[in-house]
Scaffold this active site. Structure first.
Site, PDB file in Angstrom:
ATOM      1  N   HIS A 198      12.279 -17.114  -0.640  1.00  0.00           N
ATOM      2  CA  HIS A 198      12.711 -17.804   0.294  1.00  0.00           C
ATOM      3  C   HIS A 198      12.878 -19.221  -0.154  1.00  0.00           C
ATOM      4  CE1 HIS A 198      13.989 -19.400   4.283  1.00  0.00           C
ATOM      5  NE2 HIS A 198      13.968 -18.159   4.659  1.00  0.00           N
TER       6      HIS A 198
ATOM      7  N   ASP B 251       0.749  -1.043   0.139  1.00  0.00           N
ATOM      8  CA  ASP B 251       0.000  -0.102   0.108  1.00  0.00           C
ATOM      9  C   ASP B 251       0.838   1.429   0.106  1.00  0.00           C
ATOM     10  OD1 ASP B 251      -2.405  -1.640   0.210  1.00  0.00           O
ATOM     11  OD2 ASP B 251      -2.074  -1.734   2.430  1.00  0.00           O
TER      12      ASP B 251
ATOM     13  N   HIS C  86       8.930 -13.802  -0.582  1.00  0.00           N
ATOM     14  CA  HIS C  86       9.311 -13.523   1.135  1.00  0.00           C
ATOM     15  C   HIS C  86       9.506 -12.193   1.308  1.00  0.00           C
ATOM     16  CE1 HIS C  86      10.916 -14.521   4.887  1.00  0.00           C
ATOM     17  NE2 HIS C  86      11.737 -14.256   4.821  1.00  0.00           N
TER      18      HIS C  86
ATOM     19  N   ARG D 283      20.379 -16.660  -0.400  1.00  0.00           N
ATOM     20  CA  ARG D 283      18.867 -17.199  -0.677  1.00  0.00           C
ATOM     21  C   ARG D 283      18.683 -17.213  -2.048  1.00  0.00           C
ATOM     22  NH1 ARG D 283      15.621 -13.997   4.025  1.00  0.00           N
ATOM     23  NH2 ARG D 283      16.526 -15.315   5.729  1.00  0.00           N
TER      24      ARG D 283
ATOM     25  N   GLU E  76      10.799  -2.380   5.228  1.00  0.00           N
ATOM     26  CA  GLU E  76      10.641  -2.997   3.889  1.00  0.00           C
ATOM     27  C   GLU E  76       9.767  -2.095   2.755  1.00  0.00           C
ATOM     28  OE1 GLU E  76       9.128  -6.941   4.233  1.00  0.00           O
ATOM     29  OE2 GLU E  76       9.126  -7.403   2.100  1.00  0.00           O
TER      30      GLU E  76
ATOM     31  N   SER F  19      16.962  -7.767   7.776  1.00  0.00           N
ATOM     32  CA  SER F  19      15.577  -6.772   7.471  1.00  0.00           C
ATOM     33  C   SER F  19      15.434  -6.431   8.983  1.00  0.00           C
ATOM     34  CB  SER F  19      14.967  -7.737   6.746  1.00  0.00           C
ATOM     35  OG  SER F  19      14.408  -8.952   7.677  1.00  0.00           O
ATOM     36  N   LEU F  20      15.397  -7.255   9.986  1.00  0.00           N
ATOM     37  CA  LEU F  20      15.285  -6.772  11.549  1.00  0.00           C
ATOM     38  C   LEU F  20      16.337  -5.714  11.711  1.00  0.00           C
ATOM     39  CD1 LEU F  20      14.372 -10.126  13.555  1.00  0.00           C
ATOM     40  CD2 LEU F  20      12.762  -8.105  12.764  1.00  0.00           C
TER      41      LEU F  20
ATOM     42  N   ARG G 182      18.815 -10.072  -0.240  1.00  0.00           N
ATOM     43  CA  ARG G 182      19.022  -9.434   0.998  1.00  0.00           C
ATOM     44  C   ARG G 182      19.626 -10.876   1.884  1.00  0.00           C
ATOM     45  NH1 ARG G 182      16.080 -10.540   5.738  1.00  0.00           N
ATOM     46  NH2 ARG G 182      14.491 -11.347   4.681  1.00  0.00           N
TER      47      ARG G 182
END
Lengths: 237, 535
Positions: B227, B206, B324, B264, B348, B364-365, B359
C-alpha cells in the site's frame, strides 16, 4: 522503564503475581512494550493483540485499574497492567469473552425487519457513533453492576441494540424493546463508568437512557418503581 | 443436511456462513481469534459497486481488468462486478450504516485506478461496520461459533477433505472436527513483512500453507500489494480515500511527484523511487480542512496523532509503502472449489482471479462478499459422501506434534528469525526485486528451514500457549516465503506488483498467465498455466 504485569495461571492451581519488566524502548505503546517483553525477555507472557490500530478490539486491558487498548496507550514507568474484569481470566492478560459476547444474542443485537433502502443523511447520523463499537469489552469490564448482577446484558450489547432500534429502517415495532426489559435497560445504574473508558467515544450510558425513554413511550415502566420498591405514597384527593 | 465447517471468521467467513445457512447447511465457523477481531475490520476505503449515474458494470469490469495486468479471469471479474449491487443491497438490508448523500442515497467515493466514484463506504470504518453487521446477522441466524481454535492441518483421503485438526488454545487439546465440506477463509499472508506490513498480527497465511500441505494448488503468490501510504514509523494504514478526497503526495522539497490516484503499484513505486533518492515522502491533506477530515477521515486523524505525533490538519503525514494485501492464494474455480474435493476457499486466502497482478481499492471487500456468497452455496450443495474408513494418520501426527513441543530445544530464537525475514523481504521481495536479491533471500529461507528443528516455543504450557501458536504461524510463513520466492524468481518479467529492475518489461507471450504451485511427494512444483505445455 519498569512496568508491572499481573501474571496469572490456572495450571496446578490458581496463582497470580505482579512481575516487573524493564522495557528498553523509547516512548512505546503498551502493546509495543508487551511485544518487547514477549520476544526479548519472557516468551511465556500471554496477551491478545491484532491490528495495532485501535480497531480490532483485541488488546483491551487495565492500566492502573482503568481500561485501555494496549495499542493506543503510551505506557509509563511504574504502570500496573492487569486483565479486564467481569470476565474469567484464562492466562495473564487474556480473558474469556464468550459470556460477554453471548449477551449480544440474549439482547437480540441485530436487525429484525428492515424496510426502505433510502434514509436521509440526518437519519444516518443517528447511530453512526454506536456502530463504531469494536467489541473490546472495556465497558463490560468497567461496569460495576456485574459485582452484584451477572445477568445484566451489559453496556456494549445495549449500545448495539440502540444501534438497530434507532435505525430508521428497523420496522419491528416494540418487539425489540420488550426484549431488553428484563436484565436490560433498567438494571443499569447510569453511573457512566462505561462512557469514561470507551476507546471509541461511545456512551452506553446515554444509549441506555435513550432506550429507557423509548421503553416508556412503548408503555414499559421501570420495575424498580412499579413493584413498590420505592413507595413515596400515593397522593389523595 | 451438509455439515459445513468454515475456518476463519472475517468478512469472507461470515458471508459464507450466512450463504451456507441460507442454502440449508448446518454451519460452524471456527477461528483462532474472535469473529470481530479479523483483518476485515481494518478495511477503510469502501466496497465497490457501479451505482452512479455515469458508472456502469462494464466500466467497473474494464478498470479491474486493466489493473490486473493480464493475469485475471474475465469471467470471474464479470461475476464480481455484476453481483456488486446485489451485495450492497444485502448489506444495507441487514443494517450496515453506509454514509449517505443529501438525497438519502448511499454515497460513493473515488479510489485509485477507478474511472468513477464507485466505493460505498461508512466514513473510514467501512470494513469494521460491515464485519460487525455480518456478525450480528450471524447471531440472528443462530450460526455456531467456535473461537480460539488454531488450525493445524486438514485431514484428506483420496483427494477429498473430511475434517480439520485444531489446537484448542484454552485447553491445549488437539481436536479433530469432521465436516462434509470445508471453506477456508483464513486471510492473507502479508504479515511475513511483520513491522513493514499494515496487517493484523494474525495475517500469517495459515490457511494457504495448510491447503498446500493438504494437496491443494496455490497460485500467483509473487503478487503482494504494498500500500502506498502507511505511516512511516508504525506501518499503520492511511486509507486511499485520503488521496481520493484530494490528498497530495509530496517529497522533502514540498513538490508533488506522481498522480496520486494511479493504481497502487504505480503510486507505491513512485514513492519508493523518491525514498531511494534520499527524500522523505509525505501525505498532505491539510487543504481538505478540519471539518471534512473529521467527517470523512476521523480514524486517520486519530491514528496519525497517536502513532506519528502529527495532526493532519496542520502537519504533513510522513509515509512509506507497506505490505498490505496478498493477491495470490489458494487456486479456486468459479464455484470457489479447490482441486481437493469438498474443500473450498474464499477471500484473501484464495485466488479468485479477479485482482491479477494488482488489486484495486474497494475490490477486496467486494470479493469477500460476492465469492463468500458463492462459496457458502457451493459448500452447502457439495457432495457429502465422505470416505468410509477415515484415516486418522494426519490427526495422530498433528496431536503428536503438539504434545512433542516440550522436546523442542529452542537453541535458535524464532522471533529473531521472524524479524530477520521481515526485513529481507521488505528490502528484496518488496516493491523492487531482482534475480540476485531474490535468490539470496531464498538461500536464507532454506537455511532457516533447516534450523527450524532447533527452534521452538520456550513456553511448554498446554494452557493458552501463544508462544506455541506464534511458532506454528512462523512455520507457515517460512513455508510460504519459499513459495513466494520460487514464484518471483520464475516470473522473468515485471507485471503489476511484481516489479523487477533487472527485467522491467512485461513479456505477455510467456507470462501473461497464472503461476501455479503445488507439492508432489513433498517436492515444490511450479508451472505457468497454459504456457509451458504449449511450448
Amino acid at each position: 522503564m519498569i512496568i508491572k504485569v499481573l501474571r496469572y495461571t490456572k495450571e496446578g492451581g490458581e496463582r497470580e503475581a505482579f512481575i516487573e519488566y524493564d522495557v528498553q524502548l523509547e516512548n512505546p505503546t503498551l502493546l509495543q512494550a508487551l511485544a518487547f517483553i514477549k520476544t526479548k525477555i519472557d516468551p511465556t507472557l500471554s496477551f491478545s493483540s491484532g491490528c495495532a490500530s485501535s480497531i480490532c478490539g483485541s488488546c483491551s486491558m487495565r492500566v492502573n485499574e482503568v481500561e485501555k487498548l494496549a495499542c493506543s496507550y503510551k505506557v509509563k514507568d511504574g504502570d500496573k497492567i492487569t486483565a479486564l474484569k467481569n470476565m474469567s481470566r484464562i492466562r495473564d492478560l487474556v480473558v474469556n469473552m464468550e459470556e460477554s459476547h453471548s449477551k449480544n444474542i440474549k439482547a437480540k443485537a441485530y436487525s429484525e425487519i428492515f424496510t426502505s433502502l433510502q434514509i436521509s443523511q440526518a437519519d444516518a447520523k443517528i447511530n453512526e457513533l454506536q456502530s463504531d463499537c469494536i467489541l473490546c469489552g472495556s465497558c463490560y469490564s468497567a461496569c460495576p453492576v456485574f459485582d452484584t448482577n451477572s445477568e445484566f446484558m451489559g453496556p456494549f450489547s445495549l449500545t448495539r441494540v440502540f444501534r438497530y432500534i434507532f435505525d430508521p429502517r428497523e420496522n419491528s415495532g416494540t418487539k425489540k424493546i420488550q426484549n431488553i426489559q428484563s436484565h436490560g435497560v433498567w438494571d443499569c445504574t447510569l453511573c457512566g463508568e462505561c462512557t469514561l473508558v470507551c476507546p471509541m467515544g461511545i456512551s452506553s450510558k446515554d444509549d441506555i437512557s435513550a432506550l429507557r425513554s423509548k421503553s416508556n413511550i412503548a408503555g414499559f415502566m421501570d420495575p424498580n418503581f412499579s413493584a413498590g420498591a420505592l413507595d413515596f405514597g400515593a397522593p389523595t384527593f | 443436511m451438509n455439515k459445513v465447517l468454515i475456518i476463519g471468521a472475517g468478512g469472507a467467513g461470515l458471508r459464507s456462513a450466512i450463504s451456507a445457512h441460507k442454502n440449508g447447511a448446518e454451519v460452524t465457523v471456527i477461528s483462532k481469534s474472535y469473529p470481530t477481531r479479523s483483518q476485515t475490520c481494518m478495511a477503510q476505503g469502501g466496497i465497490n459497486a457501479a451505482r452512479g449515474e455515469n458508472d456502469s458494470v462494464e466500466h467497473h469490469i474494464a478498470d479491474t481488468l486493466r489493473s490486473a495486468h493480464g493475469v485475471a479471469s474475465q469471467e470471474a471479474i464479470a461475476i464480481l462486478c455484476e453481483n456488486a449491487s446485489t451485495e450492497i443491497e444485502f448489506l444495507d438490508s441487514i443494517g450496515v450504516p453506509f454514509s449517505r448523500d443529501k438525497s438519502g442515497e448511499i454515497t460513493q467515493r473515488k479510489l485509485g485506478g477507478a474511472s468513477e466514484a464507485r466505493a460505498c463506504y461508512a466514513q473510514d470504518f467501512s470494513g469494521l461496520k460491515i464485519l460487525h453487521t455480518l456478525y450480528d446477522h450471524c447471531n440472528k441466524l443462530g450460526i455456531k461459533f467456535i473461537n480460539e481454535h488454531y488450525l493445524i492441518n486438514l485431514s484428506v483421503q483420496n483427494k477429498k477433505v473430511f475434517g480439520g485438526n485444531f489446537l484448542d488454545m484454552q485447553t491445549g487439546v488437539t481436536k479433530h472436527i469432521e465436516a462434509d465440506a470445508i471453506i477456508l477463509a483464513t486471510g492473507g499472508y502479508s504479515k511475513i513483512y511483520q513491522k513493514h506490513s499494515t496487517n493484523s498480527a494474525g495475517t500469517t497465511g495459515d490457511g494457504v500453507a495448510v491447503a498446500l500441505r493438504a494437496g491443494a494448488s496455490i497460485s500467483n503468490m509473487e503478487f503482494i500489494q504494498l500500500h502506498p501510504t502507511a505511516l512511516k514509523n508504525s506501518s499503520v494504514l492511511i486509507s486511499e480515500s485520503a488521496r481520493g478526497a484530494g490528498g497530495y503526495l509530496v517529497n522533502s522539497k514540498g513538490d508533488r511527484f506522481t498522480n496520486e490516484l494511479a493504481p497502487r503499484d504505480e503510486v507505491a513505486r513512485a514513492i519508493h523511487n523518491e525514498i531511494e533518492s534520499g527524500s522523505d515522502v509525505f501525505l498532505d491533506i491539510r487543504h481538505l480542512g478540519e471539518e471534512f477530515i473529521d467527517e470523512n477521515l476521523p480514524q486517520e486523524r486519530k491514528l496519525a496523532k497517536l502513532y506519528e505525533g502529527v495532526d493532519p490538519i496542520v502537519d504533513l503525514l510522513p509515509i512509506k509503502p507497506a505490505a498490505h494485501y496478498s493477491m495470490g492464494g489458494i487456486e479456486v474455480n468459479l464455484e470457489c472449489e479447490t482441486n481437493v474435493k469438498n474443500l473450498f476457499a474464499v477471500g484473501e486466502c484464495a485466488n479468485h482471479k479477479v485482482h491479477g497482478a494488482n488489486r484495486l481499492g474497494g475490490n477486496s471487500l467486494l470479493e469477500l462478499m460476492v465469492f463468500g456468497s458463492i462459496a457458502g452455496e457451493s459448500a452447502a450443495h457439495s457432495s457429502s459422501v465422505s470416505p468410509e474408513h477415515k484415516t486418522t494418520t494426519q490427526f495422530e501426527s498433528d496431536r503428536n506434534f503438539i504434545e512433542g513441543i516440550k522436546h523442542f530445544t529452542n537453541q535458535i530464537d524464532f522471533y529473531e528469525k521472524r524479524e530477520f525475514i521481515s526485513n529481507i523481504f521488505y528490502n528484496n521481495v518488496g516493491l523492487v526485486r531482482n534475480d540476485a536479491g531474490l535468490k539470496a533471500v531464498l538461500a536464507a529461507i532454506r537455511q532457516i528451514q533447516m534450523e527450524i528443528p532447533f527452534m521452538g516455543p520456550v513456553d511448554k504450557s498446554m494452557h493458552y500457549n501463544t508462544n506455541l501458536v506464534e511458532f506454528i504461524e512462523f512455520g507457515n510463513m517460512v513455508e510460504l516465503a519459499e513459495v513466494i520466492l520460487v514464484s518471483a524468481i520464475s516470473r522473468h518479467e515485471s507485471r503489476g506488483a511484481h516489479f523487477r529492475d533487472d527485467i522491467p518489461e512485461s513479456k505477455d507471450e510467456m507470462y501473461a498467465t497464472d503461476l501455479k504451485v503445488w507439492r508432489e511427494e513433498g517436492i515444490l512444483c511450479a508451472d505457468f498455466v497454459g504456457k509451458t505445455d504449449d511450448n
